[in-house]
Structure formats: structure tokens, C-alpha cells
Design a protein around this motif. Sequence first.
Motif, PDB file in Angstrom:
ATOM      1  N   GLU A  16       0.661  -0.732   0.046  1.00  0.00           N
ATOM      2  CA  GLU A  16      -0.735  -0.512   0.108  1.00  0.00           C
ATOM      3  C   GLU A  16       0.454   0.824  -0.178  1.00  0.00           C
ATOM      4  O   GLU A  16       1.770   1.725   0.639  1.00  0.00           O
ATOM      5  N   ILE A  17       0.473   2.335  -0.648  1.00  0.00           N
ATOM      6  CA  ILE A  17       1.721   3.577  -0.660  1.00  0.00           C
ATOM      7  C   ILE A  17       0.331   4.314  -0.410  1.00  0.00           C
ATOM      8  O   ILE A  17      -0.883   5.507  -1.191  1.00  0.00           O
ATOM      9  N   GLN A  18       0.713   4.989   0.404  1.00  0.00           N
ATOM     10  CA  GLN A  18      -0.251   6.466   0.612  1.00  0.00           C
ATOM     11  C   GLN A  18      -0.037   7.621  -0.155  1.00  0.00           C
ATOM     12  O   GLN A  18       1.751   8.111  -0.301  1.00  0.00           O
ATOM     13  N   ILE A  19       0.026   7.961  -1.105  1.00  0.00           N
ATOM     14  CA  ILE A  19       0.134   9.220  -2.122  1.00  0.00           C
ATOM     15  C   ILE A  19      -0.497  10.802  -1.948  1.00  0.00           C
ATOM     16  O   ILE A  19      -0.051  11.871  -2.218  1.00  0.00           O
ATOM     17  N   THR A  20      -1.429  10.505  -0.499  1.00  0.00           N
ATOM     18  CA  THR A  20      -2.048  11.691  -0.009  1.00  0.00           C
ATOM     19  C   THR A  20      -2.829  11.920   1.093  1.00  0.00           C
ATOM     20  O   THR A  20      -2.653  10.712   1.629  1.00  0.00           O
ATOM     21  N   ASP A  21      -2.558  12.984   2.371  1.00  0.00           N
ATOM     22  CA  ASP A  21      -2.721  12.565   3.662  1.00  0.00           C
ATOM     23  C   ASP A  21      -4.508  12.948   3.447  1.00  0.00           C
ATOM     24  O   ASP A  21      -5.027  12.604   4.373  1.00  0.00           O
ATOM     25  N   SER A  22      -4.552  13.595   2.520  1.00  0.00           N
ATOM     26  CA  SER A  22      -5.729  14.354   2.319  1.00  0.00           C
ATOM     27  C   SER A  22      -6.931  14.163   2.460  1.00  0.00           C
ATOM     28  O   SER A  22      -7.162  13.119   1.654  1.00  0.00           O
ATOM     29  N   CYS A  23      -8.104  14.303   2.740  1.00  0.00           N
ATOM     30  CA  CYS A  23      -9.200  13.417   2.780  1.00  0.00           C
ATOM     31  C   CYS A  23     -10.660  14.217   2.941  1.00  0.00           C
ATOM     32  O   CYS A  23     -10.703  15.378   3.574  1.00  0.00           O
ATOM     33  N   ASN A  24     -11.897  14.079   2.204  1.00  0.00           N
ATOM     34  CA  ASN A  24     -13.115  14.931   2.013  1.00  0.00           C
ATOM     35  C   ASN A  24     -13.717  14.139   2.512  1.00  0.00           C
ATOM     36  O   ASN A  24     -15.253  15.050   2.731  1.00  0.00           O
ATOM     37  N   LEU A  25     -13.782  13.511   3.564  1.00  0.00           N
ATOM     38  CA  LEU A  25     -14.109  13.255   4.609  1.00  0.00           C
ATOM     39  C   LEU A  25     -13.583  13.020   5.395  1.00  0.00           C
ATOM     40  O   LEU A  25     -12.430  12.923   6.046  1.00  0.00           O
ATOM     41  N   ILE A  67       4.916  14.622  -6.339  1.00  0.00           N
ATOM     42  CA  ILE A  67       5.530  13.450  -7.026  1.00  0.00           C
ATOM     43  C   ILE A  67       6.769  13.422  -7.020  1.00  0.00           C
ATOM     44  O   ILE A  67       7.489  12.093  -7.998  1.00  0.00           O
ATOM     45  N   GLU A  68       7.345  13.776  -6.997  1.00  0.00           N
ATOM     46  CA  GLU A  68       9.151  13.504  -7.181  1.00  0.00           C
ATOM     47  C   GLU A  68       9.536  12.298  -6.455  1.00  0.00           C
ATOM     48  O   GLU A  68      10.044  11.339  -6.332  1.00  0.00           O
ATOM     49  N   HIS A  69       8.410  12.879  -5.221  1.00  0.00           N
ATOM     50  CA  HIS A  69       9.510  12.113  -3.869  1.00  0.00           C
ATOM     51  C   HIS A  69       8.726  10.803  -4.460  1.00  0.00           C
ATOM     52  O   HIS A  69       8.983   9.814  -3.697  1.00  0.00           O
ATOM     53  N   PHE A  70       6.979  10.610  -4.611  1.00  0.00           N
ATOM     54  CA  PHE A  70       6.479   9.354  -5.094  1.00  0.00           C
ATOM     55  C   PHE A  70       7.344   8.143  -6.342  1.00  0.00           C
ATOM     56  O   PHE A  70       7.334   7.525  -5.664  1.00  0.00           O
ATOM     57  N   LYS A  71       7.969   9.363  -6.859  1.00  0.00           N
ATOM     58  CA  LYS A  71       8.558   8.603  -8.008  1.00  0.00           C
ATOM     59  C   LYS A  71      10.306   8.257  -7.731  1.00  0.00           C
ATOM     60  O   LYS A  71      10.536   7.146  -7.749  1.00  0.00           O
ATOM     61  N   GLU A 107      -3.791  11.607 -12.500  1.00  0.00           N
ATOM     62  CA  GLU A 107      -2.341  10.545 -13.725  1.00  0.00           C
ATOM     63  C   GLU A 107      -1.110  10.380 -13.618  1.00  0.00           C
ATOM     64  O   GLU A 107      -0.792   9.148 -13.861  1.00  0.00           O
ATOM     65  N   ASP A 108      -0.838  11.405 -13.178  1.00  0.00           N
ATOM     66  CA  ASP A 108       0.635  11.365 -13.014  1.00  0.00           C
ATOM     67  C   ASP A 108       1.746  10.589 -12.283  1.00  0.00           C
ATOM     68  O   ASP A 108       1.945   9.288 -12.397  1.00  0.00           O
ATOM     69  N   TYR A 109       0.775  10.098 -11.158  1.00  0.00           N
ATOM     70  CA  TYR A 109       1.148   8.751  -9.893  1.00  0.00           C
ATOM     71  C   TYR A 109       0.869   8.074 -10.484  1.00  0.00           C
ATOM     72  O   TYR A 109       1.084   6.771 -10.604  1.00  0.00           O
ATOM     73  N   CYS A 110      -0.152   7.683 -11.353  1.00  0.00           N
ATOM     74  CA  CYS A 110      -0.764   6.298 -11.863  1.00  0.00           C
ATOM     75  C   CYS A 110       0.329   6.115 -12.798  1.00  0.00           C
ATOM     76  O   CYS A 110       0.625   4.725 -13.282  1.00  0.00           O
ATOM     77  N   ARG A 111       0.521   7.290 -14.353  1.00  0.00           N
ATOM     78  CA  ARG A 111       1.811   6.317 -15.333  1.00  0.00           C
ATOM     79  C   ARG A 111       2.613   6.090 -14.319  1.00  0.00           C
ATOM     80  O   ARG A 111       3.072   5.302 -15.013  1.00  0.00           O
ATOM     81  N   ALA A 112       3.511   7.043 -13.967  1.00  0.00           N
ATOM     82  CA  ALA A 112       4.713   6.258 -12.468  1.00  0.00           C
ATOM     83  C   ALA A 112       4.448   4.832 -11.609  1.00  0.00           C
ATOM     84  O   ALA A 112       5.577   4.344 -12.336  1.00  0.00           O
ATOM     85  N   ALA A 113       3.419   4.473 -11.835  1.00  0.00           N
ATOM     86  CA  ALA A 113       3.597   3.505 -10.602  1.00  0.00           C
ATOM     87  C   ALA A 113       3.791   2.346 -11.681  1.00  0.00           C
ATOM     88  O   ALA A 113       3.980   1.448 -12.043  1.00  0.00           O
TER      89      ALA A 113
END
Length: 263
Positions: A13-22, A42-46, A76-82
Motif C-alpha cells: 500500500e502506498i499513501q499518495i495523499t494525507d488529505s481526505c474529503n471525509l 510526485i518527485e518523492h513518489f517517483k 494521472e501522473d502518479y498512475c503513470r509513474a506506478a
Amino acid sequence: MTKNKANTLPYLEIQITDSCNLKCKGCSHLAGMFPADQHIPIEHFKADLERMQALFPVIEKIRLLGGEPFLIPDLEDYCRAARSAYPDADIRIVTNGLLCLKCSKELYAVLRELHIGIDVSMYPPTIRIQDQLTALFEVEGVDHKLTAPITRFAKRIDLSGSSDIHSTFWQCDSKWCSFLREGQLCVCPAPYFLKQLAERYQLSVQAESGIIPIHETALTPEQIKDFLNTPNQVCRYCTEMVFFDWKVNQKYDLSDWIIEKGK
């Protein structure tokens, strides 16, 4: 890539954001406590993907989660990187689904192109739009799964640290849920978020034993896998779960996560 025990990680599991709408009471990822734009750069994720690829060229299942991933403007950038890092992995986005009806057709086209699915956690607000979500995903041709209705949450942290780590680990539903956030690889999400609670509420707990800094470690992939699959000292802070009805929180309190024995 030929798979073997040394170069394969079954699940991450990779956390890509801390924020949530709930703002779910007792959220195990502390989502909702953070600003609406606190995303992992995104640079850290990559960089994390590159390091993980060096350690584990094969990861069978990857889950991108938060927080709420669909809050990220350039998801979509995170998806492409993954997908670029792990072309053969089963990659899915974990979401509460509430923003999916507003997503662009272009984003869904990217998910189709990359063969990335969507896993929807069916909280009460999501249940009310279940039919709309199902129809949308079918029209867009996006692979999707809906969980069973989630009407209860649970807390299981005992600050006394008196639990037996072996029985706790082997009875835990999260024991195979390796978790990564900005260079910190954990046996499960609990060590990272227990560390965050400790910092926020000035708690005297030692959660670091459950975390490996992947950019600094000298451990081999086999040693890392042994670490992830072995009872850890941080397990002593987990105890039998106490369930409560799901609700949205207006104000957080430490008691949302902590079990006080004898009460």
C-alpha cells in the motif's frame, strides 16, 4: 522479470495523499486531520518507486491510497509513474468514491490505458450513490470493486504496550499489508500513524521499530521481507478491537483511536 522469493513483494500500500474529503471518526490513516492539498510530492513518489524497484523488481499488488486519491489534481501522473515502475503489477486506487462522479473522462481514459482499477470503500455517503457509481464505471470501462457496506469503524491502540507481540501479529488482519509513505516502509499502516499520533499528542510510545527508511537502509530485500513478516515490538500497542458506529467527526480527540483499559 523472473519472479523469485528474493525479488518479489506480494503486496504494498502506498499513501499518495494525507488529505481526505471525509472526516471519519477514528480513521486509521488520520485522514481528514490534514489540509485539503497535503499530497505526497510526485518527485518523492517517483523516488520511492525507483528505490522499491531496486529492492523488489516485482511487486504483485499495489494499492494507491490516502486520504482520498481523487483529491490530487494530477492523479494521472502518479498512475503513470506506478505503472511505469511496475508494468505487470495489479494496481488499484482505493477511494471513498464520493469524487468519482466529478472526474474527467480523460482521467478514466488514463486508468483504462494503464489497466488500473478502482476499489471503492462503501461508507454510508457512498452507499447512497452506489448505483450511479456502478453505472459510471461500466460506461467508462474501468475495472472496479465495491466493498461490503462499512457501517462500523474500530480502534485498537493500547498505550500501555502490554499486548503479546506474537499473538497480536498472527491474529492481525493487517499483518500482510506492507505500507509505504514518503520513504518509510512499515510492517502495516499502524507504526507510521501511531508515530504521527505520538507527535501530535506528545505520547510516550516507540513506533519507529516498525518502520524502515528505504533510502537509508542497508538491509537486503530478503531481510526486509523477514522484517515485514515477523512480529514487531510495535505490535504490543495493538489490542482487541473496540467497534463503534461510523460517523463524520466535527472535532478529533485522542479517544477516537485509543482504548483505555477498564473503561
